[in-house]
Scaffold this active site. Sequence first.
Site, PDB file in Angstrom:
ATOM      1  N   GLU A  69      86.598  96.604  44.562  1.00  0.00           N
ATOM      2  CA  GLU A  69      86.925  96.931  45.812  1.00  0.00           C
ATOM      3  C   GLU A  69      88.165  97.757  45.715  1.00  0.00           C
ATOM      4  OE1 GLU A  69      85.476  93.410  48.617  1.00  0.00           O
ATOM      5  OE2 GLU A  69      87.468  93.077  47.653  1.00  0.00           O
ATOM      6  N   ASP A 120      87.235  97.436  50.571  1.00  0.00           N
ATOM      7  CA  ASP A 120      86.283  96.424  51.340  1.00  0.00           C
ATOM      8  C   ASP A 120      85.587  97.382  52.394  1.00  0.00           C
ATOM      9  OD1 ASP A 120      84.985  93.874  52.106  1.00  0.00           O
ATOM     10  OD2 ASP A 120      86.397  93.927  53.655  1.00  0.00           O
TER      11      ASP A 120
END
Length: 235
Positions: free
Chosen positions: A123, A55
């Site tokens: 992610e 992320d």
Amino acid sequence: MNLGNYQWQKILTLLKKLNINANNKSLYVEAMTHNSYNNEHKLGFTYQRLEFLGDVIISKIVSCYLFYLKFDEKSMTEIRKAIVNGITLKRASDELSLIDHAFLGRGVNALTETNKIREDLFESLMGAIYLDQGESKVYEILKNTIIKYYNNNDLQDTFDYKTKIQELLQKNMSSTKSKGKIHYTKEDDGNGNFKSTLYFGDIKYGTGFGSTRKKAENEAARIAYEKFVKPNINE
């Protein structure tokens, strides 16, 4: 790592698809392991730590990409929100078919319960690639997925431009006490193509084209929206 041949083959197939000669294949196993699978097989790890890292890396790379395009801070924030969101990351995950390479517990319904998991997998995979291959490889994948969607003006299905431009124009109307409302004109060329122009009061903000009226309106809204968040945009 206690995995059978079938599980390892899933990882090797993914690495081949991504053109990665892995230095540490175990990172990719971790990146594809959902908590439900860990609960059943007691592996001692899940993708959550790599998801956290991924992320941050995705946000950094997209931010740097926009920085070098000379956007100001406000514009970079708005555009990054348009590029990096759950729906867009899920779309990229689906493009890479990551769910097919994931390790899920038997209790997870892959058809109805995996929207968030698919986003998370993208992610976590970027986190694994960053640790194993470096930032340039992550950028290469982002350039061919979420950055590509942005450059091709193909975020319409993942970013609600009509709502965003309505919010911006209403805010502008409130601050300037100007009067007006948003409306869209529509034209059909008779060949299944539509043209729509967005007006706020008597002022034209954007004209879009699409195979449906909805797509044409969304494109008009995108053009209008980007006039607020991009520098030196001319229709």
